[in-house]
Every structure is written in C-alpha cells, then in structure tokens.
Enzyme design. Structure first.
Site, PDB file in Angstrom:
ATOM      1  N   ASN A 230       0.834  -1.197   0.000  1.00 49.60           N
ATOM      2  CA  ASN A 230       0.000   0.000   0.000  1.00 49.60           C
ATOM      3  C   ASN A 230       0.871   1.249   0.000  1.00 49.60           C
ATOM      4  O   ASN A 230       1.901   1.299   0.690  1.00 49.60           O
ATOM      5  CB  ASN A 230      -0.903   0.018   1.236  1.00 49.60           C
ATOM      6  CG  ASN A 230      -1.997  -1.029   1.155  1.00 49.60           C
ATOM      7  OD1 ASN A 230      -2.555  -1.262   0.091  1.00 49.60           O
ATOM      8  ND2 ASN A 230      -2.299  -1.656   2.278  1.00 49.60           N
ATOM      9  N   HIS A 231       0.462   2.237  -0.753  1.00 44.47           N
ATOM     10  CA  HIS A 231       1.111   3.535  -0.730  1.00 44.47           C
ATOM     11  C   HIS A 231       0.450   4.400   0.340  1.00 44.47           C
ATOM     12  O   HIS A 231      -0.722   4.194   0.662  1.00 44.47           O
ATOM     13  CB  HIS A 231       1.002   4.214  -2.106  1.00 44.47           C
ATOM     14  CG  HIS A 231       1.813   3.547  -3.167  1.00 44.47           C
ATOM     15  ND1 HIS A 231       2.803   4.200  -3.874  1.00 44.47           N
ATOM     16  CD2 HIS A 231       1.808   2.274  -3.636  1.00 44.47           C
ATOM     17  CE1 HIS A 231       3.355   3.372  -4.734  1.00 44.47           C
ATOM     18  NE2 HIS A 231       2.759   2.186  -4.613  1.00 44.47           N
TER      19      HIS A 231
END
Length: 311
Positions: free
Chosen positions: A100-101
């Site tokens: 995930n960013h």
C-alpha cells in the site's frame, strides 16, 4: 553441506543441495522447478526462517516455499510469507496485492518510503542522504484448511480465509472470508455456505484435515454427520493416522548443517492419533432451528445459505 545464501529479517534463502533434494523427495514435496518435475540441485529456494517442515505438498509454479499444510497444492506463484492450511487447492494465476502507498502524507509516491534507483540517483545528484519514512504494511493472507481458490483470484493483504471456504475464479478478496463460505465477485461477496450451521460445527470439531488422506477417502463424503462419526470412531479405534508435524523448520535444519543427520533419523510422515472425546461432539441445538449469524437453511441444496451482502 547446504549453503545459506541469505538469512535476515525472518527470511532464509537456501541453495538446494543434493541432501535437500533428497529430503524433499522423502518428505513428498513436489514441484515443477524444471522438467522433469522436481526440486533441482543448485536452485535457490526462498522460505521463512520459521516455516515448518513441509510434507505431502505440491508447489508447482514458484521457488518460494510458503508455510503449507499437508495435501495442499498451488499452481500459482505465492510469496514465502503466505500461510496455507492443509488440503487446500489453489489454481493458476492467484496473486496477492502489492504494498500500500501512504494516503495520509502529502503524496502517495514511493519516494517517501522506498529505495529505488531513480530516487537514489536524485539524492546523489543533490548531494543528500536518503530520508525514507516508515510505511507499515498489512501481513500476507492467511488461508485456512480445505480452501479452494479458483483461477485468477486477487487476494488483499491482511485477510484471513476460513476453513472450507471457496473463492470463485476472478474474484478480488479484500475482506475476511468466514469458514465454509462461497464468495465471488469484485469485490468478493458471500454467495452462500457449503453447509448448515450444525455441519460446519461438526467439521471444525473433527479437525479432519489433521489426518492422513488415505484414512479419509473411504468414508461417507456427502453426509457430513456420518463422515464425522465414522472418522471419530475410527480414530478412537486406532485405525487412523495423524499427519506428523516435525519440531524443526527447514531453515533451522539447513542453518545447523543437520540435514544429513535428519535424513538418517525417523522420517515417518504420519503418527498415531490421540483419541477424541465424543462427549464434546456438537449436537443439533436450538440455535440450528433459528437463523444463525450466517443465515444457513436447515438443508443443503434447499436455497442460498448466505444472503448477498450489499455495500
């Protein structure tokens, strides 16, 4: 002696030696690393430092060795950190979502938290040291026992798939899946259950997936109470073997140089099963006549077991 190529952060990379190849042959670990199928000497094998010793497993499209229970197989590449129970069937093209960013920083760019040649070049050109930030990630999926995952399924991180669940082909699973649920869609939603509430409780009480496959196959397959009762009686009669769990991990064995000694020891893959307390076997109760949390009907095949969840 087996070479350890990497051994940090809970990850161990092993160069497959003749001893390891023989060990996997004896443990009945099958793979398609090359043609003909089989783990080949000189290949790099990726495992976790704590993964238990595998037996009776098929890893057909990967050099990664996930934690996998007996009589499970996968035709997909699955990272070493994925945990898979026993008697699981995993089709082609099953994947786990990437990292995930960050959503709460000024940008979602990986430049904030991850080393990459383009980012390192920019820091070098500016004469500055990299300043990476923490970007905590959810763990890899945990897959229970007797799970069937269809082709081209995408699994989210941090999810748990319960025992006996079925994931339809092409589904995107981003939430936990209850035991014995059949899910499908994008995102995956519950379609129905495989069994009634009472049958689910019987199967989970029996923990049949802990026992050797040949001792299960001759029992009633489509009558769950009869299957569980037959299995329990056979266990208590001493005619069913349990899958053996070794008390050393593959990484520990290779790190200590003890593969040859291990090969000379007792490599029985099953062991006697302990008796079951039949007084604890679930009986149909009043709760089975009331719509249970998962809305199971009184009989399989009489209609949907789960209501489709909206939203």
């Amino acid at each position: 002696m087996t070479r350890i190529l990497y051994d940090q952060n809970g990850m161990t990379d092993i160069e497959v030696s003749p001893e390891v190849a023989e060990l996997f042959h004896r443990l009945r670990v099958f793979s398609h690393f090359d043609s003909p199928p089989g783990i080949q000497v000189g290949h790099r094998l990726y495992c976790t430092s704590h993964a238990p010793m595998p037996s009776y497993v098929g890893i057909y499209r990967s050099h990664h060795l996930p934690t996998m229970g007996a009589f499970s197989y996968s035709f997909s590449f699955l990272d070493r950190h994925v945990v898979i129970g026993a008697y699981c069937s995993i089709s082609w093209g099953v994947r786990v979502m990437g990292i995930n960013h960050p959503l709460d920083m000024f940008s979602t760019t990986a430049a904030l938290y991850q080393s990459h040649p383009i980012f390192e070049a920019a820091y070098a050109d500016a004469g500055r040291r990299p300043a990476w930030r923490d970007n905590p990630q959810k763990p890899f999926p945990v897959i229970g026992n007797d799970v069937w995952i269809g082709q081209d399924v995408l699994l989210g991180r941090g999810i748990t798939i319960g025992d006996g669940a079925v994931i339809a082909a092409g589904s995107v699973v981003v939430k936990d899946v209850p035991p014995y649920a059949i899910v499908a869609g994008t995102p995956a939603k519950i379609i129905r259950s495989r069994f009634t509430e009472h049958e689910r409780r019987l199967l989970q009480w029996s923990r049949w997936w802990e026992y050797a496959m040949p001792d299960l196959m001759q029992r009633p397959a489509d009558d769950i109470p009869a299957f569980v009762r037959s299995l329990a009686d056979a266990i208590n009669a001493g005619t069913v073997r349990k899958i053996r769990k070794f008390d050393v991990s593959l990484a520990e064995l290779c790190r200590s140089g003890g593969v040859a000694e291990f090969l000379n020891g007792d490599l029985s893959l099953t062991e006697p099963a302990s008796p079951l307390d039949l007084s604890t076997m679930p009986d149909p109760g009043a709760e089975d006549a009331i719509a249970p949390p998962l809305d199971a009907p009184p009989r399989r095949g009489s209609g949907p077991v789960f209501k489709v969840q909206r939203g």
